[in-house]
Design a protein around this motif. Structure first.
Motif, PDB file in Angstrom:
ATOM      1  N   THR A 223      -1.791  -1.099   7.196  1.00  0.00           N
ATOM      2  CA  THR A 223      -0.434  -0.776   6.993  1.00  0.00           C
ATOM      3  C   THR A 223      -0.095  -0.725   5.679  1.00  0.00           C
ATOM      4  O   THR A 223      -0.795  -1.536   4.989  1.00  0.00           O
ATOM      5  CB  THR A 223       0.649  -1.687   7.966  1.00  0.00           C
ATOM      6  OG1 THR A 223       0.389  -2.764   7.258  1.00  0.00           O
ATOM      7  CG2 THR A 223      -0.016  -1.590   9.514  1.00  0.00           C
ATOM      8  N   PRO A 224       0.944   0.140   5.206  1.00  0.00           N
ATOM      9  CA  PRO A 224       1.375  -0.303   3.838  1.00  0.00           C
ATOM     10  C   PRO A 224       1.777  -1.639   3.369  1.00  0.00           C
ATOM     11  O   PRO A 224       1.550  -2.073   2.364  1.00  0.00           O
ATOM     12  CB  PRO A 224       2.540   0.914   3.664  1.00  0.00           C
ATOM     13  CG  PRO A 224       2.325   1.926   4.723  1.00  0.00           C
ATOM     14  CD  PRO A 224       1.402   1.124   5.688  1.00  0.00           C
ATOM     15  N   VAL A 225       2.235  -2.305   4.184  1.00  0.00           N
ATOM     16  CA  VAL A 225       2.622  -3.653   4.010  1.00  0.00           C
ATOM     17  C   VAL A 225       1.517  -4.555   3.968  1.00  0.00           C
ATOM     18  O   VAL A 225       1.381  -5.426   3.037  1.00  0.00           O
ATOM     19  CB  VAL A 225       3.683  -4.311   5.212  1.00  0.00           C
ATOM     20  CG1 VAL A 225       3.722  -5.726   5.046  1.00  0.00           C
ATOM     21  CG2 VAL A 225       5.041  -3.321   5.292  1.00  0.00           C
ATOM     22  N   ALA A 226       0.436  -4.617   4.728  1.00  0.00           N
ATOM     23  CA  ALA A 226      -0.666  -5.107   4.593  1.00  0.00           C
ATOM     24  C   ALA A 226      -1.353  -4.921   3.022  1.00  0.00           C
ATOM     25  O   ALA A 226      -1.888  -5.669   2.654  1.00  0.00           O
ATOM     26  CB  ALA A 226      -1.608  -4.877   5.656  1.00  0.00           C
ATOM     27  N   LEU A 227      -1.351  -3.503   2.806  1.00  0.00           N
ATOM     28  CA  LEU A 227      -2.079  -3.148   1.601  1.00  0.00           C
ATOM     29  C   LEU A 227      -1.132  -3.915   0.330  1.00  0.00           C
ATOM     30  O   LEU A 227      -1.810  -4.379  -0.523  1.00  0.00           O
ATOM     31  CB  LEU A 227      -2.166  -1.791   1.173  1.00  0.00           C
ATOM     32  CG  LEU A 227      -2.852  -1.304   0.155  1.00  0.00           C
ATOM     33  CD1 LEU A 227      -4.251  -1.665  -0.080  1.00  0.00           C
ATOM     34  CD2 LEU A 227      -2.840   0.508   0.071  1.00  0.00           C
ATOM     35  N   LEU A 228       0.047  -3.833   0.250  1.00  0.00           N
ATOM     36  CA  LEU A 228       0.775  -4.531  -0.683  1.00  0.00           C
ATOM     37  C   LEU A 228       0.671  -6.028  -0.750  1.00  0.00           C
ATOM     38  O   LEU A 228       0.404  -6.537  -1.645  1.00  0.00           O
ATOM     39  CB  LEU A 228       2.378  -4.250  -0.142  1.00  0.00           C
ATOM     40  CG  LEU A 228       2.957  -3.092  -0.898  1.00  0.00           C
ATOM     41  CD1 LEU A 228       4.553  -2.932  -0.564  1.00  0.00           C
ATOM     42  CD2 LEU A 228       2.801  -2.747  -2.400  1.00  0.00           C
ATOM     43  N   GLY A 229       0.641  -6.700   0.679  1.00  0.00           N
ATOM     44  CA  GLY A 229       0.140  -7.996   0.512  1.00  0.00           C
ATOM     45  C   GLY A 229      -1.134  -8.260   0.068  1.00  0.00           C
ATOM     46  O   GLY A 229      -1.445  -9.195  -0.908  1.00  0.00           O
ATOM     47  N   ILE A 230      -2.297  -7.378   0.029  1.00  0.00           N
ATOM     48  CA  ILE A 230      -3.660  -7.690  -0.376  1.00  0.00           C
ATOM     49  C   ILE A 230      -3.290  -7.543  -2.180  1.00  0.00           C
ATOM     50  O   ILE A 230      -4.090  -8.259  -2.947  1.00  0.00           O
ATOM     51  CB  ILE A 230      -4.626  -6.652  -0.005  1.00  0.00           C
ATOM     52  CG1 ILE A 230      -4.894  -6.927   1.620  1.00  0.00           C
ATOM     53  CG2 ILE A 230      -5.694  -6.687  -0.642  1.00  0.00           C
ATOM     54  CD1 ILE A 230      -5.726  -5.870   2.105  1.00  0.00           C
ATOM     55  N   ALA A 231      -2.505  -6.491  -2.391  1.00  0.00           N
ATOM     56  CA  ALA A 231      -2.375  -6.094  -3.967  1.00  0.00           C
ATOM     57  C   ALA A 231      -1.657  -7.404  -4.548  1.00  0.00           C
ATOM     58  O   ALA A 231      -2.094  -7.794  -5.659  1.00  0.00           O
ATOM     59  CB  ALA A 231      -1.772  -4.885  -4.068  1.00  0.00           C
TER      60      ALA A 231
END
Length: 186
Positions: free
Chosen positions: A166-174
């Motif tokens: 999900t976009p939220v998960a990707l932002l969390g990783i970044a």
């Protein structure tokens, strides 16, 4: 004749003249007190030349003022303090216990946290107070502004879809990677 590009950023020759006149000094007297010719004082005041840091510091001392008085509207930066001490970024990085690029990130405000021990080492090396280093770093952070968004819009959605998250998960990783990078460089 045009002003030289080297020298102290933000220097204002008219501020030098006004301060000199306020102290009831002639260009000759000021020049003698700092060991330079009166013609060079005139060149500074008329904007034809820009003093180097050591000269500006000597002028400020002779005029019993602070260098910032001679560069109105310009907050003192870490680069200013480093240059005034005659130190390059490589040497400042060694002093601070950082590499050159780590120090450059700090100086440019991209590393948002200045560790107290690093501020103390730099202050000692530059012959200034710790609070001056902290204020200069805070000015750099403010000038750098908010960090650029790592991901947004269609780019975020496309990358998230590519990696199957999900976009939220990707932002969390970044954000996690960005925090790790900042901790390592500070």
């Amino acid at each position: 004749m045009t002003a030289r590009r080297r020298g102290v950023r933000g220097f204002d020759g008219s501020a030098l003249r006004a301060t000199r006149e306020l102290r009831h000094m002639t260009a000759e007297e000021l020049g003698r007190s700092v060991g330079i010719q009166a013609s060079l004082i005139s060149a500074y005041e008329e904007g034809r030349r820009i003093p180097e840091w050591r000269t500006l510091a000597a002028l400020a001392t002779a005029l019993t003022t602070h260098v910032d008085q001679l560069r109105p509207g310009h907050a003192t930066t870490m680069e200013d303090l480093r240059c005034a001490a005659g130190q390059g970024q490589d040497a400042a990085g060694l002093t601070a216990g950082l590499g050159r690029s780590g120090y450059a990130m700090l100086e440019n405000g991209h590393t948002r946290t200045l560790k107290p021990d690093v501020a103390e080492k730099l202050a000692r090396a530059w012959g200034v107070e710790v609070n001056e280093v902290c204020q200069a770093h805070a000015a750099a952070v403010q000038a750098a502004g908010a960090p650029a968004p790592v991901l947004e819009g269609a780019v975020l959605a496309g990358l998230a879809a590519h990696f199957g998250i999900t976009p939220v998960a990707l932002l969390g990783i970044a954000r996690g990677l960005q925090d790790q990078t900042e901790r390592r460089s500070s």
